[in-house]
Write an enzyme that holds these catalytic residues in place. Structure first.
Site, PDB file in Angstrom:
ATOM      1  N   GLY A 123      38.664   0.733   6.796  1.00 48.96           N
ATOM      2  CA  GLY A 123      37.770  -0.206   6.127  1.00 48.96           C
ATOM      3  C   GLY A 123      37.140  -1.254   7.028  1.00 48.96           C
ATOM      4  O   GLY A 123      36.529  -2.204   6.534  1.00 48.96           O
ATOM      5  N   THR A 124      37.263  -1.099   8.350  1.00 56.22           N
ATOM      6  CA  THR A 124      36.685  -2.112   9.239  1.00 56.22           C
ATOM      7  C   THR A 124      35.169  -2.189   9.100  1.00 56.22           C
ATOM      8  O   THR A 124      34.593  -3.279   9.137  1.00 56.22           O
ATOM      9  CB  THR A 124      37.051  -1.829  10.706  1.00 56.22           C
ATOM     10  OG1 THR A 124      36.744  -0.465  11.012  1.00 56.22           O
ATOM     11  CG2 THR A 124      38.519  -2.082  10.972  1.00 56.22           C
ATOM     12  N   GLY A 125      34.515  -1.038   8.929  1.00 55.90           N
ATOM     13  CA  GLY A 125      33.055  -1.048   8.795  1.00 55.90           C
ATOM     14  C   GLY A 125      32.600  -1.725   7.522  1.00 55.90           C
ATOM     15  O   GLY A 125      31.671  -2.550   7.535  1.00 55.90           O
ATOM     16  N   CYS A 126      33.238  -1.383   6.405  1.00 57.27           N
ATOM     17  CA  CYS A 126      32.923  -2.029   5.123  1.00 57.27           C
ATOM     18  C   CYS A 126      33.141  -3.536   5.220  1.00 57.27           C
ATOM     19  O   CYS A 126      32.318  -4.339   4.762  1.00 57.27           O
ATOM     20  CB  CYS A 126      33.818  -1.474   4.016  1.00 57.27           C
ATOM     21  SG  CYS A 126      33.764   0.302   3.791  1.00 57.27           S
ATOM     22  N   LYS A 186      27.732  -0.883  16.343  1.00 56.99           N
ATOM     23  CA  LYS A 186      29.139  -1.148  16.623  1.00 56.99           C
ATOM     24  C   LYS A 186      29.676  -0.148  17.649  1.00 56.99           C
ATOM     25  O   LYS A 186      29.510   1.058  17.485  1.00 56.99           O
ATOM     26  CB  LYS A 186      29.949  -1.070  15.325  1.00 56.99           C
ATOM     27  CG  LYS A 186      29.468  -2.063  14.268  1.00 56.99           C
ATOM     28  CD  LYS A 186      30.147  -1.851  12.935  1.00 56.99           C
ATOM     29  CE  LYS A 186      29.766  -0.530  12.312  1.00 56.99           C
ATOM     30  NZ  LYS A 186      30.234  -0.412  10.907  1.00 56.99           N
ATOM     31  N   THR A 204      43.048   0.280  10.888  1.00 53.44           N
ATOM     32  CA  THR A 204      41.602   0.091  11.058  1.00 53.44           C
ATOM     33  C   THR A 204      40.813   0.641   9.879  1.00 53.44           C
ATOM     34  O   THR A 204      39.597   0.766   9.959  1.00 53.44           O
ATOM     35  CB  THR A 204      41.132   0.774  12.348  1.00 53.44           C
ATOM     36  OG1 THR A 204      41.515   2.161  12.314  1.00 53.44           O
ATOM     37  CG2 THR A 204      41.724   0.115  13.577  1.00 53.44           C
TER      38      THR A 204
END
Length: 269
Positions: free
Chosen positions: A210-213, A175, A208
């Protein structure tokens, strides 16, 4: 409802990341979410204020009872915390889910900067879980930790994706959100067959958390529902982008996403 996803991750009391974001995401995409919680965090949009690890035998029991009764089409891994927890989870998956596809989000640092993985646990993560992953979903700081070098440009990303694949997973979704110099948001999906590049416009927002989770769980849901990896990633990115654009603006720090933007309001007859 289609697609069973077992999520092995930490809890976020603020509801924006971790198990809470994962279960919202899977549900909003019409999958079925189960959980094995690895740690409790006292957390809000401003940061992580405390972490309480869950005992290893109870983590294993959560995985066991879900897998031996309901089963799972995909397992999604999030925050693990330390090497003993990684070993516990890896052994439980070998015992109860040896053939289930694995999405590994190598969670290392919270949005506010609090470390969520002990430095000495990185080797265990690589040796016990990344090697058997269907796909890993690192951001650039996580890629830097896994590879032991800086990843600061798009050219660096391309080289890093190859080296991350060499660690053993079947695929890498790298990412590029931390490439602030890039006008567009660029993510790279690399497999043995080649590289797929995804691009989207950036959204000017502080929402933004928690975007990865969320992205990793959305990918896991797609795979659980029978999508191929490229299709699962494409839908997951669209879902996250929509969740950022419609974020409610809660909190004084990095706010949560709108995980329910795909859900139609219930209409009473």
């Amino acid at each position: 409802m289609q697609g069973r996803v077992l999520i092995v991750a930490g809890s976020d009391s603020g509801g924006g990341a971790g198990i809470q974001a994962d279960t919202k995401t899977v549900t909003a995409l019409q999958g079925f979410a189960m959980t094995a919680i690895t740690a409790l965090t006292a957390q809000n949009t401003c940061g992580v204020h405390g972490v309480h690890p869950v005992p290893g035998d109870f983590i294993r029991q959560q995985i066991q009872v879900c897998m031996t009764d309901i089963g799972a089409d995909v397992v999604k891994i999030g925050m693990l915390g330390d090497a003993p927890t990684i070993e516990t989870v890896a052994q439980a998956l070998e015992d109860f889910a040896p053939d289930v596809p694995l999405v590994v989000d190598p969670v290392m640092v919270a949005k506010g900067g609090h470390p969520l993985l002990a430095r000495e646990a990185v080797t265990a993560l690589k040796g016990r879980l990344i090697t058997r992953a269907t796909v890993i979903t690192p951001n650039l700081p996580e890629a830097e930790t896994l590879l032991g070098r800086e990843v600061r440009t798009l050219k660096d990303m391309e080289a890093a994706a190859d080296d991350l694949l060499a660690l053993g997973p079947k695929a890498v979704l790298l990412k590029g959100g931390h490439l602030a110099a890039e006008e567009k948001l660029v993510d790279l999906l690399i497999t043995a067959e080649g590289v797929t590049r995804f691009e989207s416009g950036r959204v000017a927002t502080t929402s933004t958390h928690g975007t990865g989770c969320t992205l990793a769980s959305a990918v896991a849901t797609g795979l659980a529902q029978g999508r191929d990896l490229t299709s699962a990633v494409s839908r997951a990115r669209e879902y996250v982008l929509g969740a950022i654009r419609t974020a409610p603006g809660y909190g004084q720090g990095h706010g949560p996403l709108d995980h329910a933007h795909t859900v139609r309001p219930f209409e009473r007859l």
